[in-house]
Enzyme design. Structure first.
Site, mmCIF file in Angstrom:
data_model
loop_
_atom_site.group_PDB
_atom_site.id
_atom_site.type_symbol
_atom_site.label_atom_id
_atom_site.label_comp_id
_atom_site.label_asym_id
_atom_site.label_seq_id
_atom_site.Cartn_x
_atom_site.Cartn_y
_atom_site.Cartn_z
ATOM 1 N N GLY A 83 22.481 71.031 81.890
ATOM 2 C CA GLY A 83 22.081 71.552 83.194
ATOM 3 C C GLY A 83 22.958 71.085 84.335
ATOM 4 O O GLY A 83 22.573 71.189 85.495
ATOM 5 N N GLY B 161 23.327 73.165 88.467
ATOM 6 C CA GLY B 161 23.054 72.349 89.652
ATOM 7 C C GLY B 161 22.817 70.869 89.423
ATOM 8 O O GLY B 161 22.713 70.112 90.380
ATOM 9 N N LYS C 50 16.913 75.487 69.027
ATOM 10 C CA LYS C 50 15.594 75.391 69.678
ATOM 11 C C LYS C 50 14.512 75.921 68.736
ATOM 12 O O LYS C 50 13.728 76.807 69.074
ATOM 13 C CB LYS C 50 15.595 76.121 71.012
ATOM 14 C CG LYS C 50 16.588 75.519 71.991
ATOM 15 C CD LYS C 50 16.415 76.038 73.397
ATOM 16 C CE LYS C 50 17.391 75.391 74.356
ATOM 17 N NZ LYS C 50 18.793 75.806 74.162
ATOM 18 N N ASP D 221 9.165 77.597 65.187
ATOM 19 C CA ASP D 221 8.381 78.512 64.344
ATOM 20 C C ASP D 221 7.341 77.733 63.544
ATOM 21 O O ASP D 221 7.119 76.541 63.780
ATOM 22 C CB ASP D 221 9.353 79.282 63.429
ATOM 23 C CG ASP D 221 8.898 80.714 63.189
ATOM 24 O OD1 ASP D 221 7.719 80.908 62.830
ATOM 25 O OD2 ASP D 221 9.726 81.626 63.355
HETATM 26 O O1 3DU Z 1 24.808 75.448 81.869
HETATM 27 P P1 3DU Z 1 25.896 75.173 80.859
HETATM 28 O O2 3DU Z 1 26.896 76.268 80.750
HETATM 29 O O3 3DU Z 1 26.520 73.819 81.046
HETATM 30 O O4 3DU Z 1 25.215 75.161 79.383
HETATM 31 C C1 3DU Z 1 24.113 74.373 79.040
HETATM 32 C C2 3DU Z 1 23.853 74.426 77.573
HETATM 33 O O5 3DU Z 1 22.741 73.571 77.289
HETATM 34 C C3 3DU Z 1 23.479 75.784 77.017
HETATM 35 O O6 3DU Z 1 23.959 75.833 75.669
HETATM 36 C C4 3DU Z 1 21.992 75.803 77.027
HETATM 37 O O7 3DU Z 1 21.412 76.597 76.023
HETATM 38 C C5 3DU Z 1 21.659 74.332 76.736
HETATM 39 N N1 3DU Z 1 20.386 73.898 77.261
HETATM 40 C C6 3DU Z 1 20.077 73.978 78.585
HETATM 41 O O8 3DU Z 1 20.884 74.412 79.399
HETATM 42 C C7 3DU Z 1 18.810 73.532 79.003
HETATM 43 C C8 3DU Z 1 17.938 73.022 78.123
HETATM 44 O O9 3DU Z 1 16.784 72.579 78.542
HETATM 45 C C9 3DU Z 1 18.287 72.931 76.782
HETATM 46 C C10 3DU Z 1 19.539 73.375 76.387
#
Ligand code: 3DU
Length: 218
Positions: free
Chosen positions: A173, A178, A68, A71
């Site tokens: 997500g 959810g 992400k 900078d």
């Molecule tokens: O919720 P989970 O455990 O399935 O992980 C989601 C991953 O995706 C995690 O690495 C998080 O940093 C990334 N992510 C988001 O969850 C939401 C975003 O908007 C961007 C990346």
């Protein structure tokens, strides 16, 4: 010019390896190879295991570095270059620092660049939701490979699809956050990103198969 996407699109699943131990990440990567199109690493793993973990994971498939990046341009360039120097196939960067910062990421990249257009957590309503389409439009204009848009807001994914045309949409997500993977794909996502539902399962390969079962036929 739009970067040509390197990542394959067979399973439509990217596994987020948000674990702290290198050996655990490698074991999940090994047991799920063939069940996903790419692996994603984020700060928790890289800060604990070092960037060399990306080189090791690359033996199992394409690795996206979800740094992400947000900078000033010269620092973005160094971060992105480090990721590709360690065998990354792609990076995830932010667009909100501005066009020059994104341009620096794209110029330094030796693979895919995905711009976060809309995050998946509830707090994203405050600042991200109003700028999501602008972020997506900038990704197109600057030649990124694709965008990231949260599965928790499928209607927004559909709107962002109209903005980005054929660029890739990665959607995190699902599961604990959810979002419904089928809805995300139905509304225009190309890939879903799944972390804890797989990494937190006693049998990650089985959990990955469960996700593929959920999205079968999409
Ligand atoms: O919720 P989970 O455990 O399935 O992980 C989601 C991953 O995706 C995690 O690495 C998080 O940093 C990334 N992510 C988001 O969850 C939401 C975003 O908007 C961007 C990346």
């Amino acid at each position: 010019m739009v970067l040509e996407m390197l990542m394959k699109k067979e399973r439509r699943l990217i596994i987020a390896l948000d674990v702290m131990e290198a050996e655990r990440a490698l074991s999940v990567a090994e047991s799920t190879s063939g069940l996903c199109d790419a692996l994603k690493v984020n700060y928790p793993l890289v800060l604990s295991a070092g960037l060399g973990i990306v080189d090791r994971l690359a033996d199992y498939g394409d690795v996206l570095c979800d740094f992400k990046v947000a900078d000033i341009p010269p620092i973005n360039e160094l971060i992105v270059r480090s990721a590709f120097d360690h065998s990354a196939s792609g990076v995830i960067v932010h667009g909100f620092p501005g066009a020059d910062s994104l341009e620096a990421c794209i110029a330094a990249a030796e693979g895919d660049v995905f711009v976060v257009a809309l995050m998946s957590h509830p707090g994203a309503d405050m600042f991200f939701l109003p700028i999501a389409e602008e972020m997506a439009a900038m990704a197109v204009e600057k030649g990124a490979t694709g965008i990231v848009a949260g599965a928790t807001r499928p209607k927004s994914i559909a709107r962002l699809r109209e903005v980005v045309g054929s660029l890739a949409i990665l959607s995190p997500g699902v599961g604990p956050q959810g979002g419904d993977p089928r809805e995300a794909l139905k509304h225009g996502a190309d890939y879903i990103i799944v972390g804890r539902r797989i990494t937190g399962a006693p049998d990650p390969a089985r959990a990955a198969e469960g996700v593929l079962e959920d999205i079968r036929g999409m």
